[in-house]
Design a protein around this motif. Sequence first.
Motif, PDB file in Angstrom:
ATOM      1  N   VAL A   1       0.850  -1.198   0.000  1.00  0.00           N
ATOM      2  CA  VAL A   1       0.000   0.000   0.000  1.00  0.00           C
ATOM      3  C   VAL A   1       0.887   1.250   0.000  1.00  0.00           C
ATOM      4  CG1 VAL A   1      -1.690   1.334   1.326  1.00  0.00           C
ATOM      5  CG2 VAL A   1      -1.898  -1.161   1.168  1.00  0.00           C
ATOM      6  N   PHE A   2       0.511   2.239  -0.818  1.00  0.00           N
ATOM      7  CA  PHE A   2       1.296   3.477  -0.874  1.00  0.00           C
ATOM      8  C   PHE A   2       0.375   4.681  -0.982  1.00  0.00           C
ATOM      9  CE2 PHE A   2       0.749   2.045  -5.211  1.00  0.00           C
ATOM     10  CZ  PHE A   2       0.552   3.203  -5.957  1.00  0.00           C
ATOM     11  N   ASN A   3       0.882   5.805  -0.496  1.00  0.00           N
ATOM     12  CA  ASN A   3       0.128   7.058  -0.505  1.00  0.00           C
ATOM     13  C   ASN A   3       0.280   7.791  -1.830  1.00  0.00           C
ATOM     14  OD1 ASN A   3      -1.435   7.655   1.773  1.00  0.00           O
ATOM     15  ND2 ASN A   3       0.388   7.985   3.030  1.00  0.00           N
ATOM     16  N   THR A   4      -0.780   8.443  -2.273  1.00  0.00           N
ATOM     17  CA  THR A   4      -0.732   9.340  -3.421  1.00  0.00           C
ATOM     18  C   THR A   4      -1.595  10.558  -3.083  1.00  0.00           C
ATOM     19  OG1 THR A   4      -2.736   8.705  -4.662  1.00  0.00           O
ATOM     20  CG2 THR A   4      -0.827   7.248  -4.843  1.00  0.00           C
ATOM     21  N   PRO A   5      -1.516  11.629  -3.857  1.00  0.00           N
ATOM     22  CA  PRO A   5      -2.400  12.775  -3.642  1.00  0.00           C
ATOM     23  C   PRO A   5      -3.880  12.435  -3.839  1.00  0.00           C
ATOM     24  CG  PRO A   5      -0.528  13.401  -4.993  1.00  0.00           C
ATOM     25  CD  PRO A   5      -0.502  11.918  -4.885  1.00  0.00           C
ATOM     26  N   HIS A   6      -4.141  11.260  -4.424  1.00  0.00           N
ATOM     27  CA  HIS A   6      -5.516  10.847  -4.721  1.00  0.00           C
ATOM     28  C   HIS A   6      -5.968   9.690  -3.841  1.00  0.00           C
ATOM     29  CE1 HIS A   6      -5.062  13.396  -8.243  1.00  0.00           C
ATOM     30  NE2 HIS A   6      -3.970  12.718  -8.551  1.00  0.00           N
ATOM     31  N   GLY A   7      -5.249   9.451  -2.737  1.00  0.00           N
ATOM     32  CA  GLY A   7      -5.618   8.363  -1.840  1.00  0.00           C
ATOM     33  C   GLY A   7      -4.608   7.232  -1.852  1.00  0.00           C
ATOM     34  N   ARG A   8      -4.935   6.172  -1.151  1.00  0.00           N
ATOM     35  CA  ARG A   8      -4.017   5.030  -1.047  1.00  0.00           C
ATOM     36  C   ARG A   8      -4.341   3.973  -2.106  1.00  0.00           C
ATOM     37  NH1 ARG A   8      -5.032   2.307   3.738  1.00  0.00           N
ATOM     38  NH2 ARG A   8      -7.033   3.383   3.748  1.00  0.00           N
ATOM     39  N   TYR A   9      -3.266   3.357  -2.591  1.00  0.00           N
ATOM     40  CA  TYR A   9      -3.389   2.267  -3.555  1.00  0.00           C
ATOM     41  C   TYR A   9      -2.482   1.125  -3.125  1.00  0.00           C
ATOM     42  CZ  TYR A   9      -5.820   5.363  -6.842  1.00  0.00           C
ATOM     43  OH  TYR A   9      -6.725   6.201  -7.429  1.00  0.00           O
ATOM     44  N   ARG A  10      -2.740  -0.039  -3.668  1.00  0.00           N
ATOM     45  CA  ARG A  10      -1.867  -1.200  -3.440  1.00  0.00           C
ATOM     46  C   ARG A  10      -1.548  -1.835  -4.785  1.00  0.00           C
ATOM     47  NH1 ARG A  10      -5.027  -6.024  -3.695  1.00  0.00           N
ATOM     48  NH2 ARG A  10      -7.268  -5.590  -3.629  1.00  0.00           N
ATOM     49  N   TYR A  11      -0.379  -2.436  -4.872  1.00  0.00           N
ATOM     50  CA  TYR A  11      -0.001  -3.152  -6.089  1.00  0.00           C
ATOM     51  C   TYR A  11      -0.641  -4.538  -6.093  1.00  0.00           C
ATOM     52  CZ  TYR A  11       3.465   0.132  -7.876  1.00  0.00           C
ATOM     53  OH  TYR A  11       4.079   1.230  -8.431  1.00  0.00           O
ATOM     54  N   THR A  12      -1.154  -4.928  -7.226  1.00  0.00           N
ATOM     55  CA  THR A  12      -1.645  -6.291  -7.421  1.00  0.00           C
ATOM     56  C   THR A  12      -0.639  -7.104  -8.226  1.00  0.00           C
ATOM     57  OG1 THR A  12      -2.830  -5.695  -9.442  1.00  0.00           O
ATOM     58  CG2 THR A  12      -4.039  -5.514  -7.362  1.00  0.00           C
ATOM     59  N   ARG A  13       0.381  -6.398  -8.750  1.00  0.00           N
ATOM     60  CA  ARG A  13       1.459  -7.024  -9.517  1.00  0.00           C
ATOM     61  C   ARG A  13       2.797  -6.626  -8.905  1.00  0.00           C
ATOM     62  NH1 ARG A  13      -0.264 -10.606 -13.726  1.00  0.00           N
ATOM     63  NH2 ARG A  13      -2.524 -10.370 -13.659  1.00  0.00           N
ATOM     64  N   LEU A  14       3.833  -7.369  -9.215  1.00  0.00           N
ATOM     65  CA  LEU A  14       5.150  -7.122  -8.638  1.00  0.00           C
ATOM     66  C   LEU A  14       5.615  -5.703  -8.948  1.00  0.00           C
ATOM     67  CD1 LEU A  14       7.518  -8.526  -7.122  1.00  0.00           C
ATOM     68  CD2 LEU A  14       8.475  -9.071  -9.369  1.00  0.00           C
ATOM     69  N   PRO A  15       5.910  -4.898  -7.902  1.00  0.00           N
ATOM     70  CA  PRO A  15       6.281  -3.495  -8.149  1.00  0.00           C
ATOM     71  C   PRO A  15       7.786  -3.280  -8.221  1.00  0.00           C
ATOM     72  CG  PRO A  15       5.858  -3.812  -5.824  1.00  0.00           C
ATOM     73  CD  PRO A  15       5.663  -5.159  -6.484  1.00  0.00           C
ATOM     74  N   PHE A  16       8.177  -2.199  -8.883  1.00  0.00           N
ATOM     75  CA  PHE A  16       9.549  -1.739  -8.822  1.00  0.00           C
ATOM     76  C   PHE A  16       9.795  -1.187  -7.413  1.00  0.00           C
ATOM     77  CE2 PHE A  16       8.434  -1.430 -13.296  1.00  0.00           C
ATOM     78  CZ  PHE A  16       9.546  -1.945 -13.916  1.00  0.00           C
ATOM     79  N   GLY A  17      10.995  -1.380  -6.890  1.00  0.00           N
ATOM     80  CA  GLY A  17      11.342  -0.831  -5.587  1.00  0.00           C
ATOM     81  C   GLY A  17      11.604  -1.884  -4.539  1.00  0.00           C
ATOM     82  N   LEU A  18      10.913  -3.028  -4.620  1.00  0.00           N
ATOM     83  CA  LEU A  18      11.159  -4.103  -3.661  1.00  0.00           C
ATOM     84  C   LEU A  18      12.552  -4.687  -3.898  1.00  0.00           C
ATOM     85  CD1 LEU A  18       7.832  -6.170  -3.514  1.00  0.00           C
ATOM     86  CD2 LEU A  18       8.767  -4.652  -1.769  1.00  0.00           C
ATOM     87  N   ASN A  19      13.294  -4.922  -2.802  1.00  0.00           N
ATOM     88  CA  ASN A  19      14.660  -5.414  -2.974  1.00  0.00           C
ATOM     89  C   ASN A  19      14.719  -6.859  -3.465  1.00  0.00           C
ATOM     90  OD1 ASN A  19      13.874  -6.732  -0.641  1.00  0.00           O
ATOM     91  ND2 ASN A  19      15.319  -5.682   0.694  1.00  0.00           N
ATOM     92  N   SER A  20      13.598  -7.546  -3.449  1.00  0.00           N
ATOM     93  CA  SER A  20      13.573  -8.932  -3.933  1.00  0.00           C
ATOM     94  C   SER A  20      12.946  -9.051  -5.319  1.00  0.00           C
ATOM     95  CB  SER A  20      12.781  -9.810  -2.947  1.00  0.00           C
ATOM     96  OG  SER A  20      11.445  -9.348  -2.846  1.00  0.00           O
ATOM     97  N   ALA A  21      12.519  -7.931  -5.903  1.00  0.00           N
ATOM     98  CA  ALA A  21      11.788  -7.982  -7.171  1.00  0.00           C
ATOM     99  C   ALA A  21      12.618  -8.599  -8.291  1.00  0.00           C
ATOM    100  CB  ALA A  21      11.317  -6.581  -7.555  1.00  0.00           C
ATOM    101  N   ASN A  22      13.887  -8.171  -8.427  1.00  0.00           N
ATOM    102  CA  ASN A  22      14.748  -8.728  -9.479  1.00  0.00           C
ATOM    103  C   ASN A  22      14.891 -10.231  -9.348  1.00  0.00           C
ATOM    104  OD1 ASN A  22      15.327  -6.507 -11.015  1.00  0.00           O
ATOM    105  ND2 ASN A  22      17.275  -6.057 -10.072  1.00  0.00           N
ATOM    106  N   GLU A  23      15.079 -10.687  -8.097  1.00  0.00           N
ATOM    107  CA  GLU A  23      15.299 -12.112  -7.852  1.00  0.00           C
ATOM    108  C   GLU A  23      14.037 -12.924  -8.157  1.00  0.00           C
ATOM    109  OE1 GLU A  23      16.275 -11.651  -3.820  1.00  0.00           O
ATOM    110  OE2 GLU A  23      18.128 -10.575  -4.230  1.00  0.00           O
ATOM    111  N   ILE A  24      12.887 -12.402  -7.735  1.00  0.00           N
ATOM    112  CA  ILE A  24      11.624 -13.089  -7.990  1.00  0.00           C
ATOM    113  C   ILE A  24      11.375 -13.184  -9.496  1.00  0.00           C
ATOM    114  CG2 ILE A  24       9.115 -12.902  -7.753  1.00  0.00           C
ATOM    115  CD1 ILE A  24       9.633 -11.569  -5.018  1.00  0.00           C
ATOM    116  N   PHE A  25      11.592 -12.070 -10.196  1.00  0.00           N
ATOM    117  CA  PHE A  25      11.325 -12.053 -11.628  1.00  0.00           C
ATOM    118  C   PHE A  25      12.268 -12.993 -12.377  1.00  0.00           C
ATOM    119  CE2 PHE A  25      11.712 -10.045 -15.895  1.00  0.00           C
ATOM    120  CZ  PHE A  25      10.416 -10.288 -16.306  1.00  0.00           C
ATOM    121  N   GLN A  26      13.561 -12.961 -12.033  1.00  0.00           N
ATOM    122  CA  GLN A  26      14.521 -13.850 -12.691  1.00  0.00           C
ATOM    123  C   GLN A  26      14.156 -15.309 -12.444  1.00  0.00           C
ATOM    124  OE1 GLN A  26      17.050 -13.282 -14.755  1.00  0.00           O
ATOM    125  NE2 GLN A  26      17.735 -15.398 -14.846  1.00  0.00           N
TER     126      GLN A  26
END
Length: 217
Positions: A88-113
């Motif tokens: 979940v992350f804040n925006t000027p238009h309210g809070r949203y959550r990712y339903t797909r793998l997001p950029f920024g997670l330190n494990s994202a590259n490893e999971i994707f590979q």
Amino acid sequence: MERLGVIAKVDKPSDWVNSMVIVQTPGKMRICLDPNDLNKCVKREYTSLPTIDEVLSKISGAKVFTKIDAKDGYWQIPLTEKSSFLTVFNTPHGRYRYTRLPFGLNSANEIFQKRMTQAMENLDGVIVMYDDILICGRNMKEHDEILEKVLKRARNVGLRLNLKKCKFRTDELKYVGHVVTKDGLKADPDKVSDILKMPKPEDKAGVQRLLGSLNFL
């Protein structure tokens, strides 16, 4: 991103709320997650990438190559609902959550590979490096047989491809910092030039950037 189903609106309390980062890229802006606190709690998979020696062994004797690009790579990896609410992350238009793998997670590259490697496992003449799939054949017939297997596998696992970034049936192409040719692997002259033009490192971050670039050569 909401229309594509990559993010979803959040209207209830959540345990985690991350910051949002906007990254400017040529011609567009990219919304990214800034999960500094979350990254401290994420369990890493430490998936290994193919080494230069492994790449050399697979292209040895190959004369025909194709490079296939996975479209919006990370966004092809769905998150479980439990994981989704951690993003979940804040925006000027309210809070949203990712339903797909997001950029920024330190494990994202490893999971994707890991997922990409699993998608193409047990296919000879195929090298997977993140969203780039390299196909190598000793002749056109062998190459086309491998390419057909890769495309069938992509269809079976639901992997979407970016045709604009694909390059088919050539004897030379650029691949993750190198030039793959029928005569072997060579350093990409553009990457070498970029490194030579880099400013002299003056701090830890500068040294890390230099080493990261050198690791691809």
